[in-house]
Design an enzyme around this catalytic site. Structure first.
Site, mmCIF file in Angstrom:
data_model
loop_
_atom_site.group_PDB
_atom_site.id
_atom_site.type_symbol
_atom_site.label_atom_id
_atom_site.label_comp_id
_atom_site.label_asym_id
_atom_site.label_seq_id
_atom_site.Cartn_x
_atom_site.Cartn_y
_atom_site.Cartn_z
ATOM 1 N N LYS A 196 0.815 -1.219 0.000
ATOM 2 C CA LYS A 196 0.000 0.000 0.000
ATOM 3 C C LYS A 196 0.850 1.270 0.000
ATOM 4 C CE LYS A 196 -4.380 -1.632 0.855
ATOM 5 N NZ LYS A 196 -4.366 -2.980 1.481
ATOM 6 N N ASP A 257 -4.581 -7.190 -15.036
ATOM 7 C CA ASP A 257 -5.728 -7.935 -15.568
ATOM 8 C C ASP A 257 -5.814 -7.756 -17.079
ATOM 9 O OD1 ASP A 257 -6.375 -8.862 -13.111
ATOM 10 O OD2 ASP A 257 -8.204 -7.670 -12.849
ATOM 11 N N GLU A 259 -3.381 -6.829 -18.997
ATOM 12 C CA GLU A 259 -2.193 -7.435 -19.592
ATOM 13 C C GLU A 259 -2.396 -8.927 -19.788
ATOM 14 O OE1 GLU A 259 1.443 -6.924 -17.368
ATOM 15 O OE2 GLU A 259 2.571 -8.218 -18.723
ATOM 16 N N ARG A 260 -3.003 -9.582 -18.806
ATOM 17 C CA ARG A 260 -3.198 -11.026 -18.933
ATOM 18 C C ARG A 260 -4.161 -11.356 -20.067
ATOM 19 N NH1 ARG A 260 -1.218 -11.555 -13.407
ATOM 20 N NH2 ARG A 260 -2.973 -10.470 -12.463
ATOM 21 N N ARG A 285 5.753 -32.265 -46.749
ATOM 22 C CA ARG A 285 6.811 -33.227 -46.429
ATOM 23 C C ARG A 285 6.350 -34.658 -46.737
ATOM 24 N NH1 ARG A 285 12.137 -34.170 -46.041
ATOM 25 N NH2 ARG A 285 12.649 -35.640 -44.375
ATOM 26 N N SER A 390 2.400 -19.212 -14.457
ATOM 27 C CA SER A 390 1.230 -20.102 -14.392
ATOM 28 C C SER A 390 0.808 -20.321 -12.941
ATOM 29 C CB SER A 390 1.551 -21.458 -15.033
ATOM 30 O OG SER A 390 1.691 -21.313 -16.420
HETATM 31 C C1 LIG Z 1 20.530 -32.304 -33.723
HETATM 32 C C2 LIG Z 1 20.355 -33.468 -34.662
HETATM 33 C C3 LIG Z 1 21.398 -34.361 -34.833
HETATM 34 C C4 LIG Z 1 21.268 -35.432 -35.731
HETATM 35 N N1 LIG Z 1 22.356 -36.253 -35.953
HETATM 36 C C5 LIG Z 1 22.311 -37.171 -36.979
HETATM 37 C C6 LIG Z 1 23.471 -37.911 -37.356
HETATM 38 O O1 LIG Z 1 24.535 -37.778 -36.747
HETATM 39 N N2 LIG Z 1 23.391 -38.757 -38.409
HETATM 40 C C7 LIG Z 1 22.228 -38.930 -39.116
HETATM 41 O O2 LIG Z 1 22.232 -39.694 -40.050
HETATM 42 N N3 LIG Z 1 21.093 -38.250 -38.788
HETATM 43 C C8 LIG Z 1 21.110 -37.366 -37.737
HETATM 44 N N4 LIG Z 1 19.964 -36.632 -37.396
HETATM 45 C C9 LIG Z 1 18.743 -36.823 -38.174
HETATM 46 C C10 LIG Z 1 17.598 -37.507 -37.407
HETATM 47 O O3 LIG Z 1 17.843 -38.865 -37.263
HETATM 48 C C11 LIG Z 1 16.320 -37.218 -38.220
HETATM 49 O O4 LIG Z 1 16.042 -35.830 -38.079
HETATM 50 C C12 LIG Z 1 15.131 -38.030 -37.759
HETATM 51 O O5 LIG Z 1 15.290 -39.373 -38.143
HETATM 52 C C13 LIG Z 1 13.803 -37.511 -38.334
HETATM 53 O O6 LIG Z 1 13.879 -37.357 -39.729
HETATM 54 P P1 LIG Z 1 13.406 -35.990 -40.420
HETATM 55 O O7 LIG Z 1 14.051 -34.885 -39.701
HETATM 56 O O8 LIG Z 1 13.626 -36.103 -41.873
HETATM 57 O O9 LIG Z 1 11.851 -35.911 -40.090
HETATM 58 P P2 LIG Z 1 10.678 -36.591 -40.924
HETATM 59 O O10 LIG Z 1 11.007 -38.028 -41.147
HETATM 60 O O11 LIG Z 1 10.355 -35.770 -42.105
HETATM 61 O O12 LIG Z 1 9.500 -36.553 -39.875
HETATM 62 C C14 LIG Z 1 8.609 -35.427 -39.749
HETATM 63 C C15 LIG Z 1 7.455 -35.835 -38.863
HETATM 64 O O13 LIG Z 1 6.697 -36.880 -39.501
HETATM 65 C C16 LIG Z 1 6.533 -37.978 -38.618
HETATM 66 N N5 LIG Z 1 6.444 -39.228 -39.394
HETATM 67 C C17 LIG Z 1 7.252 -39.612 -40.423
HETATM 68 N N6 LIG Z 1 6.839 -40.789 -40.887
HETATM 69 C C18 LIG Z 1 5.768 -41.180 -40.141
HETATM 70 C C19 LIG Z 1 4.882 -42.292 -40.134
HETATM 71 N N7 LIG Z 1 5.028 -43.291 -41.009
HETATM 72 N N8 LIG Z 1 3.883 -42.335 -39.231
HETATM 73 C C20 LIG Z 1 3.732 -41.318 -38.327
HETATM 74 N N9 LIG Z 1 4.525 -40.225 -38.286
HETATM 75 C C21 LIG Z 1 5.524 -40.168 -39.190
HETATM 76 C C22 LIG Z 1 7.754 -37.926 -37.714
HETATM 77 O O14 LIG Z 1 7.574 -38.641 -36.509
HETATM 78 C C23 LIG Z 1 7.923 -36.428 -37.529
HETATM 79 O O15 LIG Z 1 7.080 -35.966 -36.503
HETATM 80 C C24 LIG Z 1 20.057 -35.609 -36.449
HETATM 81 C C25 LIG Z 1 18.995 -34.721 -36.237
HETATM 82 C C26 LIG Z 1 19.130 -33.656 -35.359
HETATM 83 C C27 LIG Z 1 17.970 -32.721 -35.177
#
Ligand SMILES: Cc1cc2nc3c(=O)[nH]c(=O)nc-3n(C[C@H](O)[C@H](O)[C@H](O)COP(=O)(O)OP(=O)(O)OC[C@H]3O[C@@H](n4cnc5c(N)ncnc54)[C@H](O)[C@@H]3O)c2cc1C
Ligand SMILES: Cc1cc2nc3c(=O)[nH]c(=O)nc-3n(C[C@H](O)[C@H](O)[C@H](O)COP(=O)(O)OP(=O)(O)OC[C@H]3O[C@@H](n4cnc5c(N)ncnc54)[C@H](O)[C@@H]3O)c2cc1C
Lengths: 404, 169
Positions: A196, A257, A259-260, A285, A390
């Site tokens: 206050k 209020d 702001e929220r 994709r 929250s």
């Molecule tokens: C920081 C980091 C390091 C990594 N290091 C390596 C590495 O050293 N070597 C390497 O080879 N790779 C590496 N990766 C790659 C990683 O393995 C892939 O990103 C991962 O397998 C997902 O593939 P994508 O990113 O093409 O996603 P996507 O396959 O395009 O998937 C996109 C979304 O679709 C969903 N989805 C896809 N198909 C289906 C389905 N049939 N049913 C339901 N949902 C589906 C997925 O779950 C996801 O939510 C790395 C990735 C990151 C982010």
């Protein structure tokens, strides 16, 4: 992709129609949507990379009619109510969350608070500049030792000295702090009176007693400048006080209020964008020879995101409708206090769920900092912290429920 | 630090042997003192300090599952996981880089490559002068890495010619 956006735009049209926006509100929303997409959206990447705020952006927003939404037209504003202000916040935040945050701190926390609580003289002095963007506004409440308990733990003091007040203390996490020209500041004028004994002041940052101690490096909303501010024997005339002495608490509480309710709209805009991005990506994709949108597990996510967006919107708009026309000095207690805290609590958590799922739909690409979905994901946390965490929102709701 | 896994160290446990516990304690201490303080800088720069791999090599934390004859530590797989856990606790980023090197690349080479390739690459990979990676994911091949893979290796006399792109390796 164009047809996608058009389809979404048509949907939104229908949704807005059902919320019975006035023609004027619809026109404002359309205008803000267009300029935000054209002017603000392209700024995202550099703002995020460099914590960069474009020098003339507030002036540009002023020219585009985005500032002073609730200010009277004769002072350079748009003469709208807080509901419309929230719609503007929603749309700006959708296309550029960092600009949405800075805009909200300027237009709602500073300007609207000043309009509601300032003297005629103060309003005349500052509002036109705030509407044109000549002046940038901020609100300084939080301190290093006073966050959730901002009122109880406040250590910044304003000591009366002749015709002046002398302010000492520091404020932290202040949106627009590093670039602000005027700051609506809370300080203790009577330490013995606890919450206050708080008063509100309007401070000009060219005061030699004012310093930006540091600009902070954030996880999300990057570009919106956030600062730690220091007041060292900062001398202001007594006419800088907003409202009567020791009544700052009612300014804070009614302002919070509103702001929220605004934060709920920010969440809705950003969640809507997360849905758009998730939907677009799921259709484009392909894995296993099909668009990932054809997989039921992805469809389930899209359905859940959509539901979060629309639930948060419905609740947020209800809270805003209750805020519209809120008399000066009202709020900070009762039904409106509970309702806005609940809408904000829900919207923050709904956006969290929505953006987490939308980011997941992007697979590895959503993990990369330079994607729009990743920026939204990183921005999320603040929406469960700012304007009361929250937990604080829940405390408010429960207190009001139990008071009855 | 891992003691909570074993309420009574006298009793047998399927979690860890005494040796593994000692390994965890030693690794945990070393990683905390050597790597934990690098986190802020690594997060800022998104880069790996050049001192990390040689340090891991010197202390015997590379080639965890590779026998000593190739320069490795000759540990069992569970012990390798215990070390990965400790490393990730001190620095998640170094943990990720280490696992890509040591498991995805080094252990794969040890398990699948012929002796010539093992002798050529493993000693350097185990002492930290070489850094390994694994390239599977492609721009168009993530979850469906195998089905959608585009990168090709075309046989040309005694050589193979590689064409394609890998992402996120
Ligand atoms: C920081 C980091 C390091 C990594 N290091 C390596 C590495 O050293 N070597 C390497 O080879 N790779 C590496 N990766 C790659 C990683 O393995 C892939 O990103 C991962 O397998 C997902 O593939 P994508 O990113 O093409 O996603 P996507 O396959 O395009 O998937 C996109 C979304 O679709 C969903 N989805 C896809 N198909 C289906 C389905 N049939 N049913 C339901 N949902 C589906 C997925 O779950 C996801 O939510 C790395 C990735 C990151 C982010
Ligand atoms: C990007 C950004 C912009 C901001 N902009 C502004 C601004 O423009 N102006 C301004 O004044 N402030 C601003 N803030 C500050 C913000 O309002 C505070 O961060 C927030 O109120 C929380 O305070 P705190 O950070 O001190 O956390 P604390 O209050 O220390 O909270 C820490 C944790 O303890 C919990 N907690 C605290 N008390 C309780 C309790 N009684 N019961 C249960 N849990 C509890 C909290 O929920 C939280 O999880 C901003 C913050 C950020 C991050």
């Amino acid at each position: 992709m164009t047809t996608q956006s058009e389809a979404i735009a048509a949907d939104l049209e229908a949704i807005r129609a059902n919320y019975s926006l006035t023609d004027e509100q619809s026109q404002i929303v359309d205008h803000v949507d267009r300029v935000s997409r054209e002017v603000l959206h392209p700024l995202q990447a550099r703002m995020d990379d460099e914590e960069w705020w474009p020098d003339d952006l507030f002036k540009q927003m002023g020219e585009l009619g985005l500032l002073g939404i609730t200010a009277p037209e004769e002072l350079g504003g748009s003469g709208q109510n807080e509901f419309t202000q929230a719609l503007v916040s929603e749309v700006i935040s959708k296309w550029n969350p960092a600009v949405g945050l800075s805009h909200g701190a300027h237009d709602n926390l500073c300007l609207n608070n000043l309009l509601r609580n300032g003297s005629e003289e103060q309003v005349k002095k500052y509002v036109p500049g705030l509407c044109s963007g000549e002046l940038v506004g901020a609100l300084g409440l939080t301190e290093p030792g006073a966050g959730s308990d901002a009122l109880g733990s406040m250590a910044t003091t304003a000591r009366r000295d002749g015709d002046d007040y002398v302010i000492n203390g520091s404020k932290i996490y202040i949106t627009n702090g590093p670039i602000a020209d005027v700051i609506l500041l809370y300080a203790k004028t009577d330490k013995s009176k606890g919450a206050k004994g708080i008063s509100a002041f309007i401070i000009e940052t060219d005061n030699p007693g004012f310093k930006v101690a540091q600009k902070l490096d954030k996880m999300g909303f990057r570009g919106s400048p956030t600062g730690e501010l220091v007041f060292e024997d900062c001398r202001v005339p007594a006419s800088a006080m907003v409202g009567p002495e020791n009544t700052g608490v009612s300014v804070v509480m009614s302002g919070l209020d509103l702001e929220r309710a605004m934060v709920a709209s920010v969440c809705v805009g950003m969640a809507e964008r997360a849905l758009e991005l998730g939907l677009e990506y799921a259709k484009i994709r392909e894995q296993f020879g099909k668009p990932i949108a054809s997989f039921q597990m992805m469809q389930s996510k899209l359905a859940e995101i959509y539901t979060e967006v629309e639930t948060a919107r419905a609740f947020g708009y209800r809270a805003l409708a209750a805020c519209t026309g809120l008399p000066k000095g009202a709020g900070g207690r009762g039904e409106i206090h509970k309702l806005t805290a609940a809408a904000c609590l829900y919207a923050g958590e709904a956006f969290n769920k929505a953006v987490t799922e939308a980011c997941h739909i992007h697979g590895g690409s959503g993990y990369m900092q330079d994607t729009e979905i990743n920026r939204l994901f990183r921005a999320n946390k603040l929406l469960e912290i700012g304007a009361g965490t929250s937990e604080v929102r829940k405390i408010i709701i429960a207190e009001e429920l139990l008071r009855a | 630090m891992n003691k909570q896994l074993r309420n009574d160290t006298a009793l047998p446990t399927h979690f860890m042997t005494d040796e593994q516990q000692a390994l965890a304690d030693q690794a945990g201490k070393f990683f905390m003192s050597e790597f934990h303080h690098l986190n802020a800088e690594m997060d800022d720069t998104d880069d790996l300090p050049s001192s990390v791999f040689p340090k891991l090599g010197e202390m015997g934390y590379l080639g965890l599952n590779v026998p000593p004859e190739f320069g490795g530590a000759g540990l069992d797989f569970t012990s390798a996981c215990i070390i990965t856990e400790q490393l990730s606790r001190a620095s998640a980023a170094i943990g990720l880089t280490h696992v890509a090197h040591d498991n995805l690349c080094v252990n794969n080479i040890y398990r699948n490559a012929n002796d010539d390739l093992r002798r050529k690459y493993l000693p350097g990979l185990c002492n930290g002068t070489l850094i390994g990676a694994l390239g599977l994911t492609e721009p168009g091949a993530g979850s469906d890495a195998l089905g959608s893979m585009r990168t090709t290796a075309k046989k040309d006399a005694d050589d193979y010619i590689l064409n394609g792109a890998k992402i996120r390796s």
